[in-house]
Design a protein around this motif. Structure first.
Motif, PDB file in Angstrom:
ATOM      1  N   VAL A  35       0.845  -1.208   0.000  1.00 51.12           N
ATOM      2  CA  VAL A  35       0.000   0.000   0.000  1.00 51.12           C
ATOM      3  C   VAL A  35       0.868   1.242   0.000  1.00 51.12           C
ATOM      4  O   VAL A  35       0.689   2.171  -0.803  1.00 51.12           O
ATOM      5  N   TYR A  36       1.863   1.268   0.881  1.00 49.34           N
ATOM      6  CA  TYR A  36       2.664   2.482   1.017  1.00 49.34           C
ATOM      7  C   TYR A  36       3.742   2.589  -0.056  1.00 49.34           C
ATOM      8  O   TYR A  36       4.207   3.690  -0.377  1.00 49.34           O
ATOM      9  N   GLU A  37       4.128   1.479  -0.629  1.00 50.57           N
ATOM     10  CA  GLU A  37       5.015   1.548  -1.791  1.00 50.57           C
ATOM     11  C   GLU A  37       4.293   2.199  -2.965  1.00 50.57           C
ATOM     12  O   GLU A  37       4.863   3.016  -3.702  1.00 50.57           O
ATOM     13  N   ALA A  38       3.014   1.838  -3.146  1.00 54.32           N
ATOM     14  CA  ALA A  38       2.222   2.438  -4.228  1.00 54.32           C
ATOM     15  C   ALA A  38       1.972   3.915  -3.980  1.00 54.32           C
ATOM     16  O   ALA A  38       1.948   4.717  -4.921  1.00 54.32           O
ATOM     17  N   LEU A  39       1.822   4.298  -2.714  1.00 53.00           N
ATOM     18  CA  LEU A  39       1.606   5.717  -2.390  1.00 53.00           C
ATOM     19  C   LEU A  39       2.846   6.540  -2.701  1.00 53.00           C
ATOM     20  O   LEU A  39       2.737   7.716  -3.090  1.00 53.00           O
ATOM     21  N   GLN A  40       4.021   5.963  -2.524  1.00 58.13           N
ATOM     22  CA  GLN A  40       5.260   6.699  -2.752  1.00 58.13           C
ATOM     23  C   GLN A  40       5.445   7.080  -4.216  1.00 58.13           C
ATOM     24  O   GLN A  40       6.203   7.996  -4.533  1.00 58.13           O
ATOM     25  N   ARG A  41       4.757   6.400  -5.114  1.00 56.17           N
ATOM     26  CA  ARG A  41       4.904   6.700  -6.538  1.00 56.17           C
ATOM     27  C   ARG A  41       4.231   8.015  -6.916  1.00 56.17           C
ATOM     28  O   ARG A  41       4.515   8.575  -7.973  1.00 56.17           O
ATOM     29  N   ASN A  42       3.336   8.465  -6.083  1.00 60.58           N
ATOM     30  CA  ASN A  42       2.686   9.756  -6.327  1.00 60.58           C
ATOM     31  C   ASN A  42       2.372  10.378  -4.965  1.00 60.58           C
ATOM     32  O   ASN A  42       1.317  10.142  -4.392  1.00 60.58           O
ATOM     33  N   ARG A  43       3.305  11.152  -4.443  1.00 59.20           N
ATOM     34  CA  ARG A  43       3.163  11.692  -3.087  1.00 59.20           C
ATOM     35  C   ARG A  43       2.178  12.844  -3.006  1.00 59.20           C
ATOM     36  O   ARG A  43       1.810  13.265  -1.916  1.00 59.20           O
ATOM     37  N   ALA A  44       1.731  13.369  -4.135  1.00 59.62           N
ATOM     38  CA  ALA A  44       0.813  14.513  -4.117  1.00 59.62           C
ATOM     39  C   ALA A  44      -0.641  14.099  -4.254  1.00 59.62           C
ATOM     40  O   ALA A  44      -1.550  14.890  -3.985  1.00 59.62           O
ATOM     41  N   HIS A  45      -0.879  12.851  -4.664  1.00 59.93           N
ATOM     42  CA  HIS A  45      -2.261  12.440  -4.918  1.00 59.93           C
ATOM     43  C   HIS A  45      -2.435  10.969  -4.548  1.00 59.93           C
ATOM     44  O   HIS A  45      -1.511  10.160  -4.677  1.00 59.93           O
ATOM     45  N   CYS A  46      -3.622  10.638  -4.078  1.00 62.00           N
ATOM     46  CA  CYS A  46      -3.922   9.264  -3.676  1.00 62.00           C
ATOM     47  C   CYS A  46      -5.251   8.852  -4.293  1.00 62.00           C
ATOM     48  O   CYS A  46      -6.263   9.532  -4.124  1.00 62.00           O
ATOM     49  N   LYS A  47      -5.236   7.737  -5.024  1.00 63.63           N
ATOM     50  CA  LYS A  47      -6.458   7.192  -5.604  1.00 63.63           C
ATOM     51  C   LYS A  47      -6.578   5.738  -5.189  1.00 63.63           C
ATOM     52  O   LYS A  47      -5.682   4.931  -5.438  1.00 63.63           O
ATOM     53  N   LEU A  48      -7.690   5.403  -4.536  1.00 67.93           N
ATOM     54  CA  LEU A  48      -7.889   4.061  -4.020  1.00 67.93           C
ATOM     55  C   LEU A  48      -9.108   3.407  -4.664  1.00 67.93           C
ATOM     56  O   LEU A  48     -10.129   4.058  -4.898  1.00 67.93           O
ATOM     57  N   GLU A  49      -8.962   2.101  -4.926  1.00 66.81           N
ATOM     58  CA  GLU A  49     -10.110   1.284  -5.308  1.00 66.81           C
ATOM     59  C   GLU A  49     -10.468   0.444  -4.084  1.00 66.81           C
ATOM     60  O   GLU A  49      -9.648  -0.292  -3.553  1.00 66.81           O
ATOM     61  N   VAL A  50     -11.719   0.579  -3.643  1.00 67.13           N
ATOM     62  CA  VAL A  50     -12.122  -0.009  -2.368  1.00 67.13           C
ATOM     63  C   VAL A  50     -13.349  -0.892  -2.559  1.00 67.13           C
ATOM     64  O   VAL A  50     -14.275  -0.548  -3.295  1.00 67.13           O
ATOM     65  N   LEU A  51     -13.335  -2.048  -1.874  1.00 69.55           N
ATOM     66  CA  LEU A  51     -14.531  -2.889  -1.782  1.00 69.55           C
ATOM     67  C   LEU A  51     -15.207  -2.577  -0.456  1.00 69.55           C
ATOM     68  O   LEU A  51     -14.598  -2.740   0.614  1.00 69.55           O
ATOM     69  N   ASP A  52     -16.462  -2.116  -0.510  1.00 64.95           N
ATOM     70  CA  ASP A  52     -17.144  -1.792   0.739  1.00 64.95           C
ATOM     71  C   ASP A  52     -17.615  -3.070   1.425  1.00 64.95           C
ATOM     72  O   ASP A  52     -17.397  -4.184   0.943  1.00 64.95           O
ATOM     73  N   VAL A  53     -18.297  -2.936   2.562  1.00 63.02           N
ATOM     74  CA  VAL A  53     -18.683  -4.107   3.361  1.00 63.02           C
ATOM     75  C   VAL A  53     -19.731  -4.961   2.648  1.00 63.02           C
ATOM     76  O   VAL A  53     -19.971  -6.114   3.048  1.00 63.02           O
ATOM     77  N   ASN A  54     -20.349  -4.423   1.590  1.00 57.42           N
ATOM     78  CA  ASN A  54     -21.314  -5.192   0.803  1.00 57.42           C
ATOM     79  C   ASN A  54     -20.697  -5.795  -0.453  1.00 57.42           C
ATOM     80  O   ASN A  54     -21.398  -6.380  -1.281  1.00 57.42           O
ATOM     81  N   GLY A  55     -19.366  -5.610  -0.608  1.00 59.39           N
ATOM     82  CA  GLY A  55     -18.676  -6.165  -1.767  1.00 59.39           C
ATOM     83  C   GLY A  55     -18.764  -5.308  -3.012  1.00 59.39           C
ATOM     84  O   GLY A  55     -18.349  -5.735  -4.093  1.00 59.39           O
ATOM     85  N   GLN A  56     -19.288  -4.078  -2.874  1.00 58.81           N
ATOM     86  CA  GLN A  56     -19.401  -3.167  -4.011  1.00 58.81           C
ATOM     87  C   GLN A  56     -18.109  -2.362  -4.180  1.00 58.81           C
ATOM     88  O   GLN A  56     -17.510  -1.913  -3.191  1.00 58.81           O
TER      89      GLN A  56
END
Length: 396
Positions: free
Chosen positions: A343-364
């Motif tokens: 997670v934090y290795e991927a964040l280091q590739r762009n220290r000014a912006h963060c984009k996450l793909e998340v599965l919520d508790v319903n699997g969406q």
């Protein structure tokens, strides 16, 4: 004259803040907060809420519930003997060694039995020479009504307040797998304005204490703080869902006890049934929840889809992105992740912006993104089930 009486009564309430349970409950809440912070720092090197969190939860909802219950009990004419109030204070302090025992079924229930065995005894203690000899059988149903109403209040407190700020922790399963769990260890104060026999109040060192007469009997009002506590270990479900379920069970238990307690005014033997059913039912709720948690799979464990969120730090970028406990981070800045390091290795590739793909508790699937600033938390503020051993081993 009326204004003077009210001012004297208000001053009397202020004097009653010397009640030991009032200060003891504050100390207990502070101790729980400090203990939680120490444990969270040993597991994650950072704490979730600060050490004052338990203190902030201590009174607000309890004051509201206490006011409602006070009106109900005074309007119904429920009279509580002074001996019961003293017993409850002592038993509360003794039972505080285990937070889960700070339920009215134990504190008021044990008081019921203490009154039963001391009633009529010609014992004398300082300031209260006739404390036990003046007890009457008709007061026992009132004790059970107090017990039942406090159980309802306990359920409401757990339901509305308990699910807030459950504490994440790390453990090792019996199979040696590192997993996450949540813990709720909370205490609340509920101040009640109680009707007490007037002759008992005259034994207090406040000669001016106002006593009013109803039907030829003298009564007074006494402000009494009650401590209610709850402990819950959560490992097989989302914390909010598990706590809500137990809160509803305890509320339902309280309503059943209230119905039986009211009936005890006509059939006094039911008072004993209220106490017995109250203690037995509370134990059943606790152990059934504990057994269910221990027999099921761990909810916060490694997942193939990504990294599960065990906790979110307050005021962190993660909270501002509305990430929630139980969601799974599957991609960070377009990179698939399987553990905290990735997670934090991927964040280091762009220290000014963060984009996450998340599965919520319903699997969406949902996408969240945010610009990162210099003052932001350096690790987004997400607590994961850590892959490296950064904490003291605790087996389950």
């Amino acid at each position: 004259m009326v204004l003077e009486w009210l001012l004297e009564m208000a001053w009397g309430f202020a004097k009653l803040l010397i009640h030991p349970v009032f200060y003891f409950t504050f100390l207990l809440a502070a101790f729980l907060g400090v203990s939680r912070v120490k444990r969270e720092r040993s597991h994650f090197h950072v704490r979730a809420e600060n050490a004052y969190y338990e203190l902030r939860q201590l009174l607000p909802l309890g004051l509201l519930l206490g006011s409602i219950l006070s009106i109900i009990m005074i309007a119904a004419g429920v009279v509580i003997p002074l001996a019961a109030i003293l017993f409850i204070a002592v038993i509360t302090i003794v039972l505080s060694i285990r937070v889960r025992l700070l339920s009215s079924v134990y504190t008021v229930g044990l008081t019921f039995f203490a009154l039963f065995f001391t009633a009529g005894k010609d014992w004398s203690i300082p300031l209260f020479p006739d404390l036990f000899s003046s007890l009457e059988d008709k007061l026992y149903p009132s004790i059970t009504v107090l017990l039942a109403l406090l159980v309802i209040a306990e359920g409401i407190l757990i339901l509305k307040n308990g699910k807030k700020g459950t504490s994440p922790k790390l453990m090792t399963s019996k199979r040696g797998q590192r997993v996450g769990v949540h813990e709720l260890k909370r205490v609340w104060m509920l101040p009640l304005l109680l009707l007490v026999p007037g002759d008992a109040l005259q034994q207090l060192p406040f000669e001016w204490w106002p006593v009013f007469n109803v039907g030829g009997e003298g009564y007074g009002l006494l402000l009494v703080p009650f401590a209610l506590g709850h402990y819950q270990h959560i490992q097989g479900a989302l914390p909010a869902q598990a706590v809500t379920h137990v809160g509803k069970q305890i509320m339902a238990h309280g309503f059943v006890l209230t119905a039986i307690a009211i009936a005890s005014y006509w059939l006094p033997i039911l008072s004993l049934a209220v106490v017995a059913i109250g203690i037995l039912g509370r134990e059943v709720i606790y152990f059934s929840q504990k057994t269910k948690e221990e027999s099921g799979p761990f909810y916060f464990s490694k997942r193939n889809q990504g990294v599960m969120i065990l906790g979110v730090l307050p005021h962190s970028p993660a909270q501002k992105m509305k990430l929630s406990v139980g969601e799974i981070v599957s991609k960070v800045n377009g990179t698939i992740v399987h553990n905290e390091a990735e997670v934090y290795e991927a964040l280091q590739r762009n220290r000014a912006h963060c984009k996450l793909e998340v599965l919520d508790v319903n699997g969406q699937v949902r996408f969240v993104q945010r610009a990162l600033y210099e003052g932001d938390h350096h690790e987004l503020g997400i607590l994961f089930v850590q892959d490296e051993k950064k904490w003291g081993t605790e087996a389950v």
